[in-house]
Write an enzyme that holds these catalytic residues in place. Sequence first.
Site, short mmCIF file in Angstrom:
data_model
loop_
_atom_site.label_atom_id
_atom_site.label_comp_id
_atom_site.label_asym_id
_atom_site.label_seq_id
_atom_site.Cartn_x
_atom_site.Cartn_y
_atom_site.Cartn_z
N CYS A 85 0.83 -1.22 0.00
CA CYS A 85 0.00 0.00 0.00
C CYS A 85 0.85 1.26 0.00
O CYS A 85 0.33 2.36 -0.11
CB CYS A 85 -0.94 0.01 1.20
SG CYS A 85 -2.08 -1.36 1.22
N HIS A 334 -9.31 3.79 -1.32
CA HIS A 334 -7.93 3.29 -1.19
C HIS A 334 -7.57 2.34 -2.35
O HIS A 334 -7.47 1.14 -2.14
CB HIS A 334 -7.80 2.60 0.17
CG HIS A 334 -6.42 2.12 0.52
ND1 HIS A 334 -5.26 2.66 -0.01
CD2 HIS A 334 -6.02 1.14 1.38
CE1 HIS A 334 -4.21 2.02 0.50
NE2 HIS A 334 -4.64 1.09 1.33
#
Length: 387
Positions: A85, A334
Amino acid sequence: MRDVAIVGVGLTKFGERWEAGLKELMSEAWLSAMEDANISRDDVDMLFAGTMASGRFTGQEHVAALIADQLGFSNVPAVRVENACASGGTALRQGYITVASGIHDIVVVGGVEKMTDVTSAEASTALGGAGDQEWELFQGITFPGLYAMMAKRHMHDFGTTEEQMAAVSVKNHENATKNPYAQFRKKMTISDIMESKMVADPLKLLDCSPLSDGAAALVLAPLEIARKLNDTPIKILASTHATDTLRLAERETLTGVKAARIAGEAAFRHAKLTPKDINVAEVHDCFTIAEIMAMEDLGFYKKGEAAKAIAAGETALNSKLSVITSGGLKGCGHPVGATGVKQAVEITWQLRGEAKDRQVTKADIGLTHNVGGSGSTAVVHIFGRTN
Ligand code: COA
């Protein structure tokens, strides 16, 4: 080393973008960043593309060359960056190093992910690859599960409550209502969060960031060239990166992210600033507990004090310190490879005074904090206005 500035930014709307493929998402963000920077494709010397798992999510690998091809860049070097991420934040750091070193002048840094073409279970397995495959994923743990263990320990050690975690989500959803690029633009209340379905005790659906599609891009240039391209170049004052064990079980503590603490301390040292100097920050709120830990790891609050302060409104828009004005991973979405770049896009808009309804009144210095896995990678950037 040369000073480096952001001269152009571009972002797609985040969410379920079923009408757009990976190429369309990338083109949308990259082209608007280049237009914003007043450059043409012939000006670009190199590009970096952050993506965590495009192969797992869409079947497409070799993403950096694909972007160069799609946008018609003439044979420029193009490198994919993968750091879970934190792929986007790491891509930004690679771009920064490349320009600062003097190797290239105009570098485009982007991030992209298209996560909603697979089932939630498949997405969860792909995301699980950010942890230790043999010791964590194979044993059945998911990312909400890993962060749930951190939340439990934080609650045990510091008395953090589920309502305080819910307050993080309420704040970020509130800011997302003011962001036209956000996946969710709906106000949430503490009871909405508390009553949402349990995902991994104590984290509920509305404590978690969603699965999202989206892309973001930045154009970087040496400061002296940046001033000629743009009236409002945003200078990168620090770019730092640290790592820690992949396995949560082997960490020094479960109530914080040591890599973020190390990267944060180094960033403040390099920029010759302290947490008190920051006006606006985008921290990595993949789960509500993650924002609480980030605020402590970065030195904005002492250990165990952030949850209470956030619940008391100290980090709301235009309060003591405006945190996650974009709506964050929670409210804005996200798309994992894009997130670290999107954080820098938001800070650039804030420091330029272009954040419209969510503009922070005094925005001179901003910070981004992008985490990979359950804290194995952390990348921190500090940015400042130049005029
Ligand atoms: N926040 C807000 N709303 C959400 C949401 C979230 N995190 N996740 C899903 N929703 C919404 C959906 O839009 C959908 O709304 P709709 O019915 O109006 O369309 C509804 O909630 C149900 O969604 P669904 O797709 O059934 O959820 P799910 O159970 O398949 O997935 C999670 C929910 C939390 C498991 C999934 O979002 C997830 O895995 N999040 C964590 C992602 C992650 O780990 N990222 C890496 C971090 S390190």
